[in-house]
Structure formats: C-alpha cells, structure tokens
Motif scaffolding. Sequence first.
Motif, PDB file in Angstrom:
ATOM      1  N   LEU A 125       0.867  -1.180   0.000  1.00 59.05           N
ATOM      2  CA  LEU A 125       0.000   0.000   0.000  1.00 59.05           C
ATOM      3  C   LEU A 125       0.902   1.227   0.000  1.00 59.05           C
ATOM      4  O   LEU A 125       1.633   1.466   0.960  1.00 59.05           O
ATOM      5  CB  LEU A 125      -0.902  -0.005   1.231  1.00 59.05           C
ATOM      6  N   ASP A 126       0.866   2.012  -1.069  1.00 64.73           N
ATOM      7  CA  ASP A 126       1.898   3.025  -1.278  1.00 64.73           C
ATOM      8  C   ASP A 126       1.298   4.354  -1.729  1.00 64.73           C
ATOM      9  O   ASP A 126       1.202   4.644  -2.920  1.00 64.73           O
ATOM     10  CB  ASP A 126       2.898   2.512  -2.312  1.00 64.73           C
ATOM     11  N   THR A 127       0.920   5.187  -0.758  1.00 64.53           N
ATOM     12  CA  THR A 127       0.405   6.517  -1.093  1.00 64.53           C
ATOM     13  C   THR A 127       1.509   7.440  -1.594  1.00 64.53           C
ATOM     14  O   THR A 127       1.223   8.548  -2.053  1.00 64.53           O
ATOM     15  CB  THR A 127      -0.290   7.161   0.115  1.00 64.53           C
ATOM     16  N   GLY A 128       2.761   6.990  -1.520  1.00 62.80           N
ATOM     17  CA  GLY A 128       3.857   7.745  -2.090  1.00 62.80           C
ATOM     18  C   GLY A 128       4.085   7.442  -3.559  1.00 62.80           C
ATOM     19  O   GLY A 128       4.956   8.036  -4.188  1.00 62.80           O
ATOM     20  N   SER A 129       3.290   6.526  -4.123  1.00 63.36           N
ATOM     21  CA  SER A 129       3.374   6.185  -5.536  1.00 63.36           C
ATOM     22  C   SER A 129       2.164   6.766  -6.255  1.00 63.36           C
ATOM     23  O   SER A 129       1.019   6.532  -5.846  1.00 63.36           O
ATOM     24  CB  SER A 129       3.408   4.664  -5.735  1.00 63.36           C
ATOM     25  N   ALA A 130       2.405   7.510  -7.316  1.00 66.83           N
ATOM     26  CA  ALA A 130       1.294   8.102  -8.066  1.00 66.83           C
ATOM     27  C   ALA A 130       0.481   7.043  -8.784  1.00 66.83           C
ATOM     28  O   ALA A 130      -0.740   7.141  -8.891  1.00 66.83           O
ATOM     29  CB  ALA A 130       1.815   9.122  -9.075  1.00 66.83           C
ATOM     30  N   ARG A 131       1.152   5.992  -9.258  1.00 63.80           N
ATOM     31  CA  ARG A 131       0.478   4.988 -10.085  1.00 63.80           C
ATOM     32  C   ARG A 131       0.625   3.593  -9.492  1.00 63.80           C
ATOM     33  O   ARG A 131       1.649   3.249  -8.907  1.00 63.80           O
ATOM     34  CB  ARG A 131       1.044   4.998 -11.510  1.00 63.80           C
ATOM     35  N   THR A 132      -0.414   2.790  -9.638  1.00 60.88           N
ATOM     36  CA  THR A 132      -0.374   1.382  -9.256  1.00 60.88           C
ATOM     37  C   THR A 132       0.574   0.630 -10.188  1.00 60.88           C
ATOM     38  O   THR A 132       0.592   0.862 -11.395  1.00 60.88           O
ATOM     39  CB  THR A 132      -1.792   0.790  -9.326  1.00 60.88           C
ATOM     40  N   CYS A 133       1.374  -0.262  -9.607  1.00 59.34           N
ATOM     41  CA  CYS A 133       2.387  -1.004 -10.362  1.00 59.34           C
ATOM     42  C   CYS A 133       2.247  -2.500 -10.104  1.00 59.34           C
ATOM     43  O   CYS A 133       1.920  -2.911  -8.977  1.00 59.34           O
ATOM     44  CB  CYS A 133       3.795  -0.578  -9.954  1.00 59.34           C
ATOM     45  N   VAL A 134       2.500  -3.292 -11.114  1.00 59.81           N
ATOM     46  CA  VAL A 134       2.475  -4.752 -10.977  1.00 59.81           C
ATOM     47  C   VAL A 134       3.742  -5.328 -11.579  1.00 59.81           C
ATOM     48  O   VAL A 134       4.306  -4.778 -12.535  1.00 59.81           O
ATOM     49  CB  VAL A 134       1.234  -5.378 -11.657  1.00 59.81           C
ATOM     50  N   GLN A 135       4.165  -6.446 -11.028  1.00 61.64           N
ATOM     51  CA  GLN A 135       5.341  -7.113 -11.570  1.00 61.64           C
ATOM     52  C   GLN A 135       5.000  -7.828 -12.876  1.00 61.64           C
ATOM     53  O   GLN A 135       3.848  -8.202 -13.121  1.00 61.64           O
ATOM     54  CB  GLN A 135       5.884  -8.112 -10.560  1.00 61.64           C
ATOM     55  N   ASN A 136       6.015  -8.008 -13.665  1.00 59.66           N
ATOM     56  CA  ASN A 136       5.884  -8.746 -14.912  1.00 59.66           C
ATOM     57  C   ASN A 136       5.852 -10.244 -14.593  1.00 59.66           C
ATOM     58  O   ASN A 136       6.858 -10.814 -14.182  1.00 59.66           O
ATOM     59  CB  ASN A 136       7.067  -8.411 -15.830  1.00 59.66           C
ATOM     60  N   ASP A 137       4.683 -10.868 -14.737  1.00 57.45           N
ATOM     61  CA  ASP A 137       4.558 -12.299 -14.472  1.00 57.45           C
ATOM     62  C   ASP A 137       3.816 -12.963 -15.626  1.00 57.45           C
ATOM     63  O   ASP A 137       3.549 -12.333 -16.660  1.00 57.45           O
ATOM     64  CB  ASP A 137       3.874 -12.558 -13.124  1.00 57.45           C
TER      65      ASP A 137
END
Length: 270
Positions: free
Chosen positions: A35-47
């Motif tokens: 949970l990252d309110t310091g990140s503007a965008r949601t990110c996912v790993q390459n799987d």
Amino acid sequence: MGGFDLIVTPDEDDEDAALVYVDGAIGGRPYRFLLDTGSARTCVQNDDYTSSFPSIGTKKTSGLFAAETHDELIMVPRIELGPIARINFPVARIASLDGRSHNFIGMDLLKDVACHVLFDEHRVIVDPPSEPPVRSMQTLFLDRTNHPYVEVRFRDAVARAVWDTGAGITVVDLHFIRDHPAFFREAGQSRGTDSTGASMQTPMFVMTGATLGNHAFPPHTVAGVDLSRVKATIETPMDVILGFSTLSRANWWFDFPRRRWTVTKLLARR
C-alpha cells in the motif's frame, strides 16, 4: 461500508520500521500489494499473467536512492481492493529483474475515496458513513499526481510532508535537520531501501516535538537523507516523508476528493 485489511510486515533490523501490504485482485486473480500513497500509479510485476497485456506507453519512475527508470504501461481488465474496483485500469508493469520485489497500490486507485486508516485494528474503512468533527479537519494538499501532503509542526517551524504508507520509516531532509537541530538527536546508522530496491547507509535520529493534526507525537526514530535530488525532480518539494515509524502511532482520516485529513486517535506503542 467496506474496507480491507492491512498486513504489517516488521523490519527485521529496525523495530520501528515495517512495510504495509494489502490483498487485492487483478482480473479476478489474487495479488498482494504494497500500500503506497507515495506512488502516483499502481504497479504490478511482470509475471505470466501481466506479461499477456500489450504495452500502451511508458512511465518514469525514480526512488529515494535510485536513478530514474522507465516502466511499461498496460491496461488491466479489472482491479479490486476491498470495495474499490476499477474497469480497464492502466497500471505500470515493472521489469522482473530491476530489483523491485513488490506490486504497489498507488494514489491513482485511492484518490477518489475517503479512507479511515485504523493502525490499531490493521484495517482501512473505505467511505465510512460518518466522519470526524469538521473542526478537527486539516487541509490536504494533493500535487498534480495526487501525492498527499500534510504539515508537521515543530513549535514555530513547519515542515511539508508526504504521507507515504509505502515508506517503512519516516525520512527527514538532512537540511531541515541541520536547520532545526533541537528536534533531532543522533541515533547511529542504518541501511535504508527505497521502492526500487536501491539501498544506502543513512544516519538515524530520534525526532521530538512533532505535531500533526493538533496531536503531539512522541519521540521516535527517523532516517536523515539529503532530499535535494528528489526535490529537484518534483513540482512540490517536501521536507519529510512520513513513513510507518510515524504513521503507525495514530489512526488517520483522509478524504482525498474533498482535500481534508485529520488524526482521529493517537496510539500508545510499547
């Protein structure tokens, strides 16, 4: 009324530090996110699943210690976090070998809801039916990419701070510490790691006299970092990145759409 649980993972080397995870889903498949309110965008790993989506662009990413990188943007059919659900939602796809070991829930998924963050219950209530008294509310500033900024007061001095659930420990700009030494006592060294996986040895301090939302916070450990490079790359500079070592000492109300926030309860910690 709905919400989601907070999964707190303590730092093995620092009892004040921890990372906060949440369980969600992409396209109906379960995923665990930081949970990252310091990140503007949601990110996912390459799987195996996320690699099936074609790139629709790129996004610049930088950490506290790392140089700028570029992530691919993809469109996922559905993303869910508790009662929050979005269809055809763009997220950043992180390269599998770039050192980052987390998926991230960013402010792009949180900016349209109010959240009561209950660290004493390890839970977040989304769009609660009742709210704290208006007189207790503070003004919330969101920058162009929806990072939440709050004020930290040290008597007459005011620090601008990003409220960052993705930071395991609070970080204070070394320039601010040097300008206000009465509120920071040296406390050794520690190795810090940012969201990109880059790490650096940092000086530690015990921060005293901090007031947030009219609540005086007890002394606790923070890291001192020169934020000059980071501040040079963002539109709204900060003096402090409020991480778990501070955030976990209170329950917080954030109404992102209406730009309001408050501390609802100061928590006692052993």
